[in-house]
Design a protein around this motif. Structure first.
Motif, PDB file in Angstrom:
ATOM      1  N   HIS A  37       0.832  -1.189   0.000  1.00 25.79           N
ATOM      2  CA  HIS A  37       0.000   0.000   0.000  1.00 25.79           C
ATOM      3  C   HIS A  37       0.869   1.241   0.000  1.00 25.79           C
ATOM      4  CE1 HIS A  37       0.962   0.455   4.274  1.00 25.79           C
ATOM      5  NE2 HIS A  37       0.616  -0.822   4.437  1.00 25.79           N
ATOM      6  N   LEU A  38       0.274   2.376  -0.281  1.00 23.41           N
ATOM      7  CA  LEU A  38       0.985   3.639  -0.236  1.00 23.41           C
ATOM      8  C   LEU A  38       1.394   3.952   1.201  1.00 23.41           C
ATOM      9  CD1 LEU A  38      -1.329   5.799  -2.548  1.00 23.41           C
ATOM     10  CD2 LEU A  38       0.796   4.636  -3.182  1.00 23.41           C
TER      11      LEU A  38
ATOM     12  N   GLN B 267      -4.348   1.201  -1.930  1.00 20.87           N
ATOM     13  CA  GLN B 267      -3.826  -0.072  -2.408  1.00 20.87           C
ATOM     14  C   GLN B 267      -4.159  -0.256  -3.887  1.00 20.87           C
ATOM     15  OE1 GLN B 267      -5.666  -2.437   0.935  1.00 20.87           O
ATOM     16  NE2 GLN B 267      -3.723  -3.526   0.813  1.00 20.87           N
ATOM     17  N   ALA B 268      -3.471  -1.223  -4.508  1.00 25.29           N
ATOM     18  CA  ALA B 268      -3.718  -1.520  -5.920  1.00 25.29           C
ATOM     19  C   ALA B 268      -5.196  -1.791  -6.144  1.00 25.29           C
ATOM     20  CB  ALA B 268      -2.888  -2.723  -6.354  1.00 25.29           C
TER      21      ALA B 268
ATOM     22  N   VAL C 266       1.761  -0.158  -6.820  1.00 19.82           N
ATOM     23  CA  VAL C 266       1.949   0.642  -5.608  1.00 19.82           C
ATOM     24  C   VAL C 266       3.404   0.927  -5.290  1.00 19.82           C
ATOM     25  CG1 VAL C 266       1.582   0.644  -3.105  1.00 19.82           C
ATOM     26  CG2 VAL C 266      -0.226  -0.151  -4.634  1.00 19.82           C
ATOM     27  N   LEU C 267       4.294  -0.061  -5.420  1.00 19.45           N
ATOM     28  CA  LEU C 267       5.673   0.108  -4.968  1.00 19.45           C
ATOM     29  C   LEU C 267       6.313   1.323  -5.628  1.00 19.45           C
ATOM     30  CD1 LEU C 267       6.873  -3.615  -4.920  1.00 19.45           C
ATOM     31  CD2 LEU C 267       6.107  -2.187  -3.006  1.00 19.45           C
ATOM     32  N   PRO C 268       7.059   2.133  -4.866  1.00 22.80           N
ATOM     33  CA  PRO C 268       7.562   3.417  -5.373  1.00 22.80           C
ATOM     34  C   PRO C 268       8.454   3.303  -6.596  1.00 22.80           C
ATOM     35  CG  PRO C 268       8.583   2.851  -3.266  1.00 22.80           C
ATOM     36  CD  PRO C 268       7.437   1.920  -3.452  1.00 22.80           C
TER      37      PRO C 268
ATOM     38  N   TRP D   6       4.705   6.293 -13.944  1.00 22.18           N
ATOM     39  CA  TRP D   6       4.079   6.105 -15.249  1.00 22.18           C
ATOM     40  C   TRP D   6       2.576   6.276 -15.115  1.00 22.18           C
ATOM     41  CZ3 TRP D   6       7.504   2.159 -13.489  1.00 22.18           C
ATOM     42  CH2 TRP D   6       8.781   2.200 -14.068  1.00 22.18           C
ATOM     43  N   VAL D   7       2.000   6.873 -16.133  1.00 19.75           N
ATOM     44  CA  VAL D   7       0.550   7.014 -16.200  1.00 19.75           C
ATOM     45  C   VAL D   7       0.089   6.447 -17.529  1.00 19.75           C
ATOM     46  CG1 VAL D   7      -1.397   8.612 -16.244  1.00 19.75           C
ATOM     47  CG2 VAL D   7       0.547   9.066 -14.740  1.00 19.75           C
ATOM     48  N   THR D   8      -0.915   5.585 -17.485  1.00 17.63           N
ATOM     49  CA  THR D   8      -1.464   5.015 -18.703  1.00 17.63           C
ATOM     50  C   THR D   8      -2.888   5.503 -18.922  1.00 17.63           C
ATOM     51  OG1 THR D   8      -2.278   3.042 -17.554  1.00 17.63           O
ATOM     52  CG2 THR D   8      -0.061   2.926 -18.524  1.00 17.63           C
TER      53      THR D   8
END
Length: 217
Positions: free
Chosen positions: A16-17, A82-83, A108-110, A150-152
């Motif tokens: 989680h964040l 969370q994802a 989630v992982l940085p 990244w942003v999709t």
């Protein structure tokens, strides 16, 4: 139409964040992006009934009760942790609901954090740059606040205007499967595409009355 994929229970979703990211209120030059409210049901119904939105997002034709339920669900999509968490924001112009932007937390992982974004807008307001303005504010929030690398964006292959918008924001086409095209951008690509001189949107905490509690579907 395929049934939506069931979400895993939160305790099975693992990482989680560092802390929950709550829905912001973002102010751009002309727009306010904020959590949805039930008082906007009439405008939301026009969005739901727009043929282009139904076609490109593959939304079903919903009854009056289903439209109300869908909006109520969106009012609850106000945090990312969370994802698979989903956040939806109303796009407001001069107090009127004109569209919606949304964000799915995918990874989630940085070292590989990613989100998927989406946007939609009532036809009467298209061609005036509002969608670009709203999506740019959402991307800034994704990079600066969520920490996405990244942003999709996944867009219907026939939705030329949405794909053109993605390209204006720095997105690059990376895959095509069936009738869906996937685009990807990074903070650097979007900054280059939109101009580094553009100021970040102003952000303010949403008043409790305006922020129900917690995405698309």
């Amino acid at each position: 139409m395929p049934l939506p994929r069931p979400r895993r229970p939160r305790f099975l979703r693992g990482a989680h964040l560092p802390s929950q990211v709550d829905a912001p209120v973002l102010r751009t030059q002309r727009l306010v992006l904020r959590p949805h409210r039930m008082e906007n049901l009439e405008a939301w119904t026009r969005i739901e009934n727009d043929p282009a939105i139904q076609n490109y997002l593959h939304w079903p034709k919903r009854s009056e009760a289903e439209v109300r339920s869908h909006l109520r669900d969106r009012t609850r999509k106000t945090s990312l942790y969370q994802a698979d968490d989903f956040l939806a924001l109303a796009v407001e112009l001069d107090g009127a609901l004109i569209g919606d932007v949304s964000m799915h937390l995918r990874t989630v992982l940085p070292e590989g954090r990613s989100v998927e974004v989406g946007w939609l807008q009532l036809p009467d307001y298209r061609g005036k740059g509002y969608a670009t303005e709203a999506a740019e504010a959402l991307l800034d929030f994704a990079f600066r606040k969520v920490g996405a690398l990244w942003v999709t964006a996944v867009i219907d292959v026939d939705n030329e205007s949405s794909m053109a918008l993605a390209r204006r924001l720095g997105f690059e086409r990376i895959a095509a499967i069936g009738d869906k095209v996937t685009f990807l951008t990074t903070e650097e690509r979007t900054a280059q595409a939109t101009g580094a001189a553009n100021p970040a949107p102003e952000s303010a905490e949403s008043p409790a009355a305006d922020a129900p509690s917690q995405p698309k579907p």
